[in-house]
Write a protein that holds these residues in place. Structure first.
Motif, mmCIF file in Angstrom:
data_model
loop_
_atom_site.group_PDB
_atom_site.id
_atom_site.type_symbol
_atom_site.label_atom_id
_atom_site.label_comp_id
_atom_site.label_asym_id
_atom_site.label_seq_id
_atom_site.Cartn_x
_atom_site.Cartn_y
_atom_site.Cartn_z
ATOM 1 N N MET A 137 0.794 -1.165 0.094
ATOM 2 C CA MET A 137 -0.100 -0.137 -0.036
ATOM 3 C C MET A 137 0.669 1.297 -0.041
ATOM 4 N N GLY A 138 2.140 1.066 0.213
ATOM 5 C CA GLY A 138 3.017 2.234 0.150
ATOM 6 C C GLY A 138 2.510 3.334 1.347
ATOM 7 N N TRP A 139 2.837 2.530 2.858
ATOM 8 C CA TRP A 139 2.326 3.114 3.808
ATOM 9 C C TRP A 139 3.218 4.321 4.111
ATOM 10 N N THR A 140 2.259 5.419 4.666
ATOM 11 C CA THR A 140 3.099 6.446 5.059
ATOM 12 C C THR A 140 2.087 7.325 6.328
ATOM 13 N N ALA A 141 2.651 8.119 6.983
ATOM 14 C CA ALA A 141 2.085 8.424 8.373
ATOM 15 C C ALA A 141 0.557 8.996 8.037
ATOM 16 N N VAL A 142 0.375 9.438 6.587
ATOM 17 C CA VAL A 142 -1.115 9.956 6.239
ATOM 18 C C VAL A 142 -2.146 8.888 6.385
ATOM 19 N N LYS A 143 -1.549 7.719 5.673
ATOM 20 C CA LYS A 143 -2.291 6.583 5.587
ATOM 21 C C LYS A 143 -2.674 5.725 6.949
ATOM 22 N N ILE A 144 -1.687 5.639 7.619
ATOM 23 C CA ILE A 144 -1.779 5.158 9.109
ATOM 24 C C ILE A 144 -2.917 5.950 9.726
ATOM 25 N N ILE A 145 -2.863 7.214 9.785
ATOM 26 C CA ILE A 145 -3.846 8.118 10.421
ATOM 27 C C ILE A 145 -5.078 7.773 9.809
ATOM 28 N N TYR A 146 -5.132 7.718 8.448
ATOM 29 C CA TYR A 146 -6.318 7.652 7.733
ATOM 30 C C TYR A 146 -7.075 6.155 8.116
ATOM 31 N N LEU A 147 -6.327 5.237 8.170
ATOM 32 C CA LEU A 147 -6.987 3.845 8.586
ATOM 33 C C LEU A 147 -7.481 3.775 9.961
ATOM 34 N N PHE A 148 -6.749 4.600 10.986
ATOM 35 C CA PHE A 148 -7.302 4.647 12.258
ATOM 36 C C PHE A 148 -8.683 5.518 12.197
ATOM 37 N N LEU A 149 -8.643 6.542 11.471
ATOM 38 C CA LEU A 149 -10.071 7.252 11.393
ATOM 39 C C LEU A 149 -10.968 6.603 10.625
ATOM 40 N N ALA A 150 -10.693 5.925 9.552
ATOM 41 C CA ALA A 150 -11.702 4.919 8.982
ATOM 42 C C ALA A 150 -12.286 3.970 9.903
ATOM 43 N N VAL A 151 -11.466 3.537 10.760
ATOM 44 C CA VAL A 151 -11.845 2.345 11.808
ATOM 45 C C VAL A 151 -12.991 3.117 12.772
ATOM 46 N N ILE A 152 -12.770 4.258 13.056
ATOM 47 C CA ILE A 152 -13.434 5.029 13.788
ATOM 48 C C ILE A 152 -15.025 5.334 13.274
ATOM 49 N N SER A 153 -14.815 5.892 11.999
ATOM 50 C CA SER A 153 -15.713 6.199 11.028
ATOM 51 C C SER A 153 -16.672 5.213 10.997
ATOM 52 N N GLY A 154 -16.215 3.971 10.391
ATOM 53 C CA GLY A 154 -16.673 2.874 10.205
ATOM 54 C C GLY A 154 -17.526 2.362 11.332
ATOM 55 N N SER A 155 -17.028 2.258 12.525
ATOM 56 C CA SER A 155 -17.750 1.909 13.810
ATOM 57 C C SER A 155 -18.878 2.719 14.148
ATOM 58 N N PHE A 156 -18.760 3.933 13.974
ATOM 59 C CA PHE A 156 -20.079 4.688 14.055
ATOM 60 C C PHE A 156 -21.325 4.520 13.100
ATOM 61 N N LEU A 157 -20.612 4.181 11.958
ATOM 62 C CA LEU A 157 -21.596 3.973 10.784
ATOM 63 C C LEU A 157 -22.318 2.647 11.107
ATOM 64 N N GLN A 158 -21.564 1.664 11.509
ATOM 65 C CA GLN A 158 -22.159 0.241 11.904
ATOM 66 C C GLN A 158 -23.165 0.502 12.928
ATOM 67 N N ALA A 159 -22.599 1.193 14.134
ATOM 68 C CA ALA A 159 -23.568 1.515 15.350
ATOM 69 C C ALA A 159 -24.892 2.284 14.817
ATOM 70 N N ALA A 160 -24.722 3.382 13.767
ATOM 71 C CA ALA A 160 -26.029 4.166 13.458
ATOM 72 C C ALA A 160 -26.900 3.161 12.981
ATOM 73 N N ALA A 161 -26.371 2.260 12.075
ATOM 74 C CA ALA A 161 -27.407 1.415 11.525
ATOM 75 C C ALA A 161 -28.205 0.594 12.638
ATOM 76 N N LEU A 162 -27.605 0.299 13.486
ATOM 77 C CA LEU A 162 -28.421 -0.584 14.449
ATOM 78 C C LEU A 162 -29.429 0.352 15.175
ATOM 79 N N VAL A 163 -28.805 1.569 15.760
ATOM 80 C CA VAL A 163 -29.643 2.465 16.508
ATOM 81 C C VAL A 163 -30.728 2.970 15.673
ATOM 82 N N VAL A 164 -30.703 3.058 14.351
ATOM 83 C CA VAL A 164 -31.882 3.436 13.416
ATOM 84 C C VAL A 164 -32.933 2.514 13.549
ATOM 85 N N ILE A 165 -32.522 1.214 13.368
ATOM 86 C CA ILE A 165 -33.662 0.271 13.587
ATOM 87 C C ILE A 165 -34.157 0.310 14.999
ATOM 88 N N GLY A 166 -33.404 0.281 15.976
ATOM 89 C CA GLY A 166 -33.847 0.184 17.344
ATOM 90 C C GLY A 166 -34.697 1.315 17.564
#
Length: 263
Positions: A137-166
């Motif tokens: 992937m040609g890892w850089t500091a930007v990509k490492i930070i991006y992956l960390f933020l992507a995990v956070i955002s993806g977790s929020f989105l997964q939770a949001a789908a459950l909360v909407v139905i709930g």
């Protein structure tokens, strides 16, 4: 409810679950084996076709692991509360969450935090790290930070789908079938959505934006030089927190209209 109190609730729940370590470990091992079987199915599929729409085994392993990891984090806080909300309302047990000087939303989530998803996290992180070591992937500091933020955002989105139905439980009471539909739809993002037709890609991107969980972050990490990958990769970082905030507002709207088990 502040973060310190929220953390205290979770600590108590973890302590209570650890009172039955044997049962917890058996459950965790069972879940790990179950997801290991899913990885095996994908691996066997790739042995026959080499690639799926240009994605090889390690890339799809990364895609799938990102989906499982973000689901595990988001569902740890929201799955048990949201799946059980309709029955909690019907039984009249939801009233107790409204009688404390705390936010009913965070109090409800904290009281039903599920530590069992640690098994999902273990196997997904293991395969994710392995796939990272295999994919150039040609890892850089930007990509490492991006992956960390992507995990956070993806977790929020997964939770949001459950909360909407709930949140629909406040209006329709019985919503269990909607969770089954959600999990069926989520099966589409186990693979690159580029293998599907244009209409389905649009749905998974903008209407039910599950592709923002793992597909577009993966495209950004694999090749951010393509403008579309870069733009949609950035959108993926924003849409998760935004979706969760909107789902929270929807849930609170339902809670504010709640008038008891009979209404």
């Amino acid at each position: 409810m502040n973060i310190r109190l929220f953390s205290y609730f979770i600590k108590l729940i973890i302590k209570s679950r650890m009172e039955y370590r044997g049962a917890f470990m058996i459950g965790a091992v069972g879940q790990i084996l179950g997801y290991a079987a899913n990885y095996l199915v994908i691996w066997l599929l790739l042995q026959n076709f080499d690639t799926i729409n240009g994605w090889n085994w390690t890339e799809i392993a990364f895609l799938y692991s990102l989906n499982i990891l973000t689901y595990a984090i988001g569902a740890s806080f929201t799955y048990s509360p949201m799946v059980g909300l309709d029955q909690t309302i019907i039984n009249g047990d939801f009233d107790k969450y409204l009688t404390k000087p705390l936010s009913p939303f965070t109090y409800y989530l904290a009281s039903l935090f599920n530590i069992g998803y640690i098994a999902h996290i273990v196997i997904s992180v293991f395969v994710l790290l392995w796939s990272i070591s295999q994919v150039d992937m040609g890892w850089t500091a930007v990509k490492i930070i991006y992956l960390f933020l992507a995990v956070i955002s993806g977790s929020f989105l997964q939770a949001a789908a459950l909360v909407v139905i709930g949140s629909l439980s406040f209006t329709f009471l019985r919503v269990q079938y909607l969770f089954s539909i959600l999990f069926k739809i989520k099966e589409f993002i186990a693979y690159p959505i580029s293998i599907y037709g244009t209409l389905l890609q649009l749905i998974l991107t903008w209407i039910i934006p599950l592709a923002m969980i793992n597909y577009y972050p993966s495209l950004y990490l694999f090749d951010e030089s393509i403008l579309t990958n870069k733009l949609l990769g950035i959108v993926a970082l924003v849409i998760g927190p935004l979706a969760f905030y909107l789902s929270y507002k929807l849930w609170m709207r339902g809670a504010n209209k709640y008038q008891g088990a009979g209404g």
